[in-house]
Design a protein around this motif. Structure first.
Motif, short mmCIF file in Angstrom:
data_model
loop_
_atom_site.label_atom_id
_atom_site.label_comp_id
_atom_site.label_asym_id
_atom_site.label_seq_id
_atom_site.Cartn_x
_atom_site.Cartn_y
_atom_site.Cartn_z
N ALA A 243 -30.93 -0.67 -10.20
CA ALA A 243 -30.51 0.39 -11.11
C ALA A 243 -29.66 1.44 -10.40
CB ALA A 243 -31.74 1.04 -11.74
N VAL A 244 -30.01 1.75 -9.16
CA VAL A 244 -29.22 2.71 -8.40
C VAL A 244 -27.81 2.18 -8.14
CG1 VAL A 244 -29.00 3.81 -6.12
CG2 VAL A 244 -31.16 3.88 -7.34
N ASP A 245 -27.68 0.89 -7.87
CA ASP A 245 -26.35 0.29 -7.70
C ASP A 245 -25.51 0.48 -8.96
OD1 ASP A 245 -26.86 -0.51 -5.14
OD2 ASP A 245 -27.39 -2.56 -5.65
N LYS A 246 -26.12 0.32 -10.13
CA LYS A 246 -25.37 0.51 -11.37
C LYS A 246 -24.96 1.96 -11.55
CE LYS A 246 -27.66 -3.34 -13.73
NZ LYS A 246 -28.53 -3.75 -14.87
N LEU A 247 -25.85 2.90 -11.19
CA LEU A 247 -25.50 4.31 -11.31
C LEU A 247 -24.36 4.67 -10.37
CD1 LEU A 247 -29.02 6.02 -11.52
CD2 LEU A 247 -27.35 5.78 -13.35
N VAL A 248 -24.41 4.15 -9.15
CA VAL A 248 -23.35 4.45 -8.18
C VAL A 248 -22.03 3.85 -8.63
CG1 VAL A 248 -22.59 4.09 -5.80
CG2 VAL A 248 -24.96 4.69 -6.27
N ALA A 249 -22.06 2.62 -9.17
CA ALA A 249 -20.82 1.98 -9.62
C ALA A 249 -20.20 2.73 -10.78
CB ALA A 249 -21.11 0.53 -10.02
N GLY A 250 -21.01 3.35 -11.63
CA GLY A 250 -20.47 4.08 -12.76
C GLY A 250 -20.14 5.52 -12.48
N ARG A 251 -20.33 5.96 -11.23
CA ARG A 251 -20.05 7.35 -10.90
C ARG A 251 -18.56 7.58 -10.79
NH1 ARG A 251 -23.22 9.82 -5.80
NH2 ARG A 251 -21.94 8.29 -4.71
N SER A 252 -18.05 8.60 -11.44
CA SER A 252 -16.62 8.89 -11.44
C SER A 252 -16.30 9.92 -10.38
CB SER A 252 -16.19 9.41 -12.82
OG SER A 252 -16.89 10.59 -13.14
N GLY A 253 -15.00 10.03 -10.06
CA GLY A 253 -14.56 11.01 -9.09
C GLY A 253 -14.36 10.41 -7.72
N PRO A 254 -13.94 11.24 -6.76
CA PRO A 254 -13.61 10.74 -5.42
C PRO A 254 -14.81 10.62 -4.50
CG PRO A 254 -13.10 13.08 -5.57
CD PRO A 254 -13.61 12.68 -6.93
N LEU A 255 -16.05 10.60 -5.04
CA LEU A 255 -17.22 10.53 -4.18
C LEU A 255 -17.28 9.18 -3.47
CD1 LEU A 255 -19.86 12.11 -6.58
CD2 LEU A 255 -18.76 13.20 -4.64
N ALA A 256 -17.81 9.21 -2.25
CA ALA A 256 -17.94 7.97 -1.50
C ALA A 256 -18.99 7.08 -2.15
CB ALA A 256 -18.35 8.29 -0.05
N ARG A 257 -18.75 5.79 -2.09
CA ARG A 257 -19.67 4.82 -2.68
C ARG A 257 -20.19 3.91 -1.58
NH1 ARG A 257 -15.81 5.67 -6.59
NH2 ARG A 257 -16.61 6.04 -8.70
N PRO B 26 -29.26 2.83 0.15
CA PRO B 26 -29.09 4.15 0.80
C PRO B 26 -29.43 5.33 -0.10
CG PRO B 26 -27.20 2.72 1.23
CD PRO B 26 -28.03 2.04 0.20
N LEU B 27 -29.17 5.24 -1.38
CA LEU B 27 -29.36 6.40 -2.25
C LEU B 27 -30.64 6.35 -3.07
CD1 LEU B 27 -25.72 7.01 -3.57
CD2 LEU B 27 -26.81 7.78 -1.47
N GLN B 28 -31.46 5.33 -2.88
CA GLN B 28 -32.74 5.30 -3.61
C GLN B 28 -33.74 6.18 -2.90
OE1 GLN B 28 -35.20 2.19 -6.02
NE2 GLN B 28 -35.24 1.54 -3.90
#
Length: 869
Positions: free
Chosen positions: A280-294, A83-85
């Motif tokens: 790579a995008v999955d790794k970036l999303v998994a490491g994203r901090s805060g209350p953002l939706a994943r 979704p985010l790529q």
């Protein structure tokens, strides 16, 4: 596409709607989050100049870059599985596309793009996306590095005011002449572009932090364009012909084999780059901090289908090939995008810009775009990738792939890299290092590498260097052993034992047995020793023989069951006992315990310790050495103080997923925190708290209790003893004080009894004196005025669990009484947390405390947050 799409419901089924016919279906309304809007704008501002620059680098019409960017956002963004790529014209495709345009022309290149998209659709329907990830990372990194070198060298000619040649080697040959005849205006604009591109992300201070929100590629191109326009420099600028004359795809013309190779190379590069980008995008999303939706993890097969559909549409509309792009995807994730709407909206913005911003786009100097693309090409030669392949000893694969792409082309370079990777793997499989040496009467045969039938002759020669009746240790350092090597080792072991010798196998492949009645395979990391019992053999240590199980303390814990030899159930493979570990007695082993000649006895446990340390040095130390070296240079900077029980089953780093340097851990019996000012004579916990808060500046302190705590059980038993001793039939204090489950002694609750702790009944033991710090937890549990703790909404299972929960709450109160903790809490620099770990369930519970109730809530696996009770 239809064969892969899910079947739709019938018309009759879809005709029955519970809502009015002209209203949207419930739950299907389009919602655009604010985070998606801001992320789409940020990605659009990066994609616009890059799309024009990549089109310029390939020699395609400049509109083709805008078409590919719009189609990548709308089609791949809507249909793709990541979704985010963000998809669009990629720098990794520049060399392939430029070569196709030079060979076959633009219209045939568009047709090749369409065919490559159809091939991707077929691969997506075949569900082979995961197989594309089997390509060695060294090959992929080498391919990207070769493409980056090719792009940088070609664009350097435009930066200097000239035109690139048709091949990399020709560009290198023409470079001296180009340097002698450079264009100062083009060079100045290019230098300004590169300076803004490099310096903009490094602006210091608060103002710089605000300015850095504007993407550096956009700032670089806009700044260079503004300077060129204001100074009136005579430069070649972007020329966007009318959309009415835009060339669409035509029928492919050329040799069939050449067209097939072109389709395969385009499909390969597009697919591999897109799939690796999704991971790579999955790794970036998994490491994203805060209350953002994943969003969920990428569906790679669907991503391949989405990329194929985008390439079909882009090629048909006269656009460049489409692939997932790392720069735009990472910007999308970091900008806070929460759904695929950001990618699609960025495509809409590209369409609007292509239709309405043509006069502004035609002000951009081509030298500025060339400098931007040259910087992207240089960044594709990643030093991080080079260090990675060096660490994994794959430099030959990387170097051959890079040179192959630069000299021959992408498809040829990748083929050469794959061939070298296969040859290197076969070389490692067949290259085995076998050595033999002797130290203090023990013969060591060390095997480094994989044991196959090719290494059996050398292994046999090394084993036969061991004399008859000698002690032998065989260290097997590889992870693979075929049947021929196994039988060779087993035959030699039987013969050596029959001749009065001893054999010990250590290392990863230690499961070699000589006794045919025992299973042929033992747990692979458990070292076993076999010995023959003739009269001439050394005497076996009685301590080793009496113990039913002799597992190493550091044997891998997963699936490890240690059963007594006599209690094992042969019908259950998991209950097979670990092999006995007889150890030959030596003069040092038979020495008196307090012999002045040898204060440290090299007994069985010492050898176990040495083997464990040796395994760490060989297998683990190489992986953590760089990180530990960094921590040694920078000093420890933990974020948490973790107060846990000394129980061996509570592995703090495992349950918190922490690494070296993350936790400052203080462990003791019962995870107790003595209140300040107590005359316990033990300030170690208080010292640890003060050091963590005042010196290390931790941001949180966690008190971790656990189920089945022996200290809490001892507290309960001692409380019962103390109550019973106050009656007329109470037992003697000496008896209570000497019991291991009631260690306080008769006067412990009154605070007396600071004896030597010998356990003779004259006073409490050292354990008893320490556990008196837990008596307030007993009082809290017995106080009816205080709310009883709940575990995920249920009462505690028994009194021990109830006391364990109450103890965590009580120790948090003791923490607040310490001056350093109280001061940090007042300043808002510290947080306190309570944690309960249920060992049998491997489940963590976080404390939520109010005036009305004390609840430990379950930590869910999905989000890592406690669920509501």
């Amino acid at each position: 596409m239809s064969a892969c799409a899910p079947a739709h419901a019938t018309d009759s089924a879809r005709a029955q709607h519970p809502h009015p016919p002209h209203s949207p279906p419930p739950g299907r309304r389009f919602r655009l989050a604010g985070a998606d809007v801001s992320a789409a704008v940020a990605v659009f501002l990066i994609a616009l100049p890059l799309s024009l620059g990549i089109a310029l680098a390939t020699g395609a019409p400049l509109q083709a870059g805008l078409v590919a960017a719009a189609v990548g956002g709308l089609v791949a963004g809507r249909l793709g599985g990541s979704p985010l790529q963000v998809s669009g014209p990629a720098a990794g495709l520049t060399v392939v596309t430029a070569d196709l345009i030079a060979r076959y022309g633009w219209r045939t290149t568009c047709a090749i793009t369409v065919l490559a998209g159809l091939a991707q659709l077929g691969l997506g329907c075949s569900r082979v996306a995961r197989a594309a990830l089997a390509v060695s990372p060294a090959v992929v990194h080498g391919m990207l590095a070769g493409i980056g070198v090719t792009i940088a060298v070609a664009q350097l000619h435009i930066v200097l005011g000239g035109s690139p040649q048709s091949s990399v080697l020709d560009n290198f040959r023409a470079l001296p002449a180009q340097l002698a005849d450079l264009d100062p205006a083009a060079l100045a604009v290019s230098a300004l572009t590169l300076a803004l591109l490099l310096l903009w992300p490094r602006l210091p201070g608060r103002t710089g932090r605000l300015l850095r929100r504007a993407p550096a590629p956009l700032v670089a191109v806009v700044g260079a364009t503004a300077v060129a326009s204001l100074t009136g420099l005579m430069l070649t600028r972007v020329d966007l012909p009318s959309w009415r004359s835009h060339a669409l795809a035509g029928l492919p013309e050329g040799p069939v084999l050449g067209l097939v190779a072109a389709v395969l190379s385009t499909t390969l590069v597009c697919s591999v780059q897109s799939l690796l980008g999704a991971v790579a995008v999955d790794k970036l999303v998994a490491g994203r901090s805060g209350p953002l939706a994943r969003p969920g993890r990428s569906d790679l097969d669907r991503e391949l289908l989405g990329q194929g559909a985008a390439n079909v549409v882009s090629g048909a509309l006269g656009g460049l090939p489409v692939a997932g792009v790392a720069v735009r995807s990472s910007a999308n994730v970091r900008a806070g995008a929460v759904s695929r709407n950001s990618t699609m909206l960025h495509g809409v913005l590209v369409v609007i810009a292509a239709l309405l911003m043509v006069p502004l786009l035609e002000l951009i100097p081509l030298a500025s775009l060339a400098a931007l693309v040259m910087a992207v090409g240089i960044q594709m030669v990643s030093l991080h990738h080079i260090r990675t392949v060096t660490r994994h000893r794959e430099v030959p694969v990387y170097a051959v792939t890079t040179l192959g792409v630069v000299v021959f082309g992408v498809l040829e370079g990748v083929a050469l890299g794959v061939g070298v990777a296969v040859a290197l793997a076969l070389h490692r499989l067949t290259r085995t290092r076998i050595t033999h040496d002797e130290r203090k009467g023990t013969h060591y045969v060390r095997v480094r590498g994989q044991l196959t039938f090719l290494a059996v002759p050398r292994l046999s020669r090394a084993l036969h260097l061991v004399p008859h009746g000698a002690d032998a240790v065989v260290e097997l350092g590889g992870s693979f052993m075929d049947h021929a090597a196994y039988e060779s080792l087993q035959d030699w072991q039987r013969a050596h034992l029959a001749q009065g010798g001893t054999v010990e196998f250590t290392g990863r492949r230690a499961g070699i047995r000589a006794d045919a009645s025992t299973p042929a395979a033992s747990p692979p990391a458990v070292a076993t020793t076999a010995s023959a019992p003739p009269a001439t053999a050394p005497t076996v240590s009685t301590a080793a023989a009496d113990a039913g199980c002799h597992c190493r303390p550091w044997t891998p814990w997963r699936n490890h069951r240690c059963a007594n030899v006599t209690d094992a159930d042969p019908a259950r493979p998991g209950d097979q006992p670990c092999a006995p570990l007889p150890v030959a007695a030596t003069a040092a082993d038979s020495a008196p315990p307090h012999s002045p000649a040898l204060l440290v006895r090299p007994g069985p446990s010492r050898r176990q310790l040495a083997r464990g340390l040796s395994t760490f040095q060989r297998a683990t130390a190489p992986h953590v050495r760089d990180e530990l070296a960094r921590l040694a240079r920078e000093g420890q900077q933990p974020s948490q103080l973790f107060l846990a029980c000394a129980d061996s089953r509570v592995v703090t780093s495992m349950i918190t997923a922490s690494g070296p340097g993350d936790l400052f851990v203080v462990r003791n019996v019962g995870n107790l925190v003595p209140p300040p000012g107590e005359g316990s004579g033990d300030d170690s916990v208080a010292a640890g708290i003060e050091y963590a808060v005042e010196v290390l500046g931790v941001r949180s302190i966690t008190v971790c209790g656990h189920s089945g705590c022996g200290a809490m059980r001892a507290l309960l038993d001692s409380g019962a003893v103390a109550r019973s001793s106050s009656g007329p039939d109470a037992s003697s204090g000496s008896d209570a004080g000497s019991r291991p489950d009631a260690p306080f002694g008769p006067a412990s609750r009154s605070g007396s009894g600071s004896g030597s702790g010998s356990g003779s009944g004259d006073g409490p033991t050292p354990l008893g004196r320490w556990l008196r710090n837990g008596l307030p937890s007993l009082d809290r549990m017995a106080d009816p005025a205080r709310p009883g703790p709940l575990l995920a909404g249920r009462p505690p299972a028994d009194e021990v669990e109830r006391l364990c929960l109450a103890n965590v709450v009580q120790q948090l109160e003791h923490l607040r009484a310490h001056d350093s903790v109280a001061r940090a809490l007042r300043e808002g620099a510290l947080e306190l947390h309570g944690l309960y770990f249920h060992v049998a369930e491997a489940q963590a519970y976080l404390l939520s405390e109010t005036e009305e109730e004390v609840v430990f809530t379950r930590v869910e696996a999905a989000e890592g947050l406690p669920s509501p009770s």
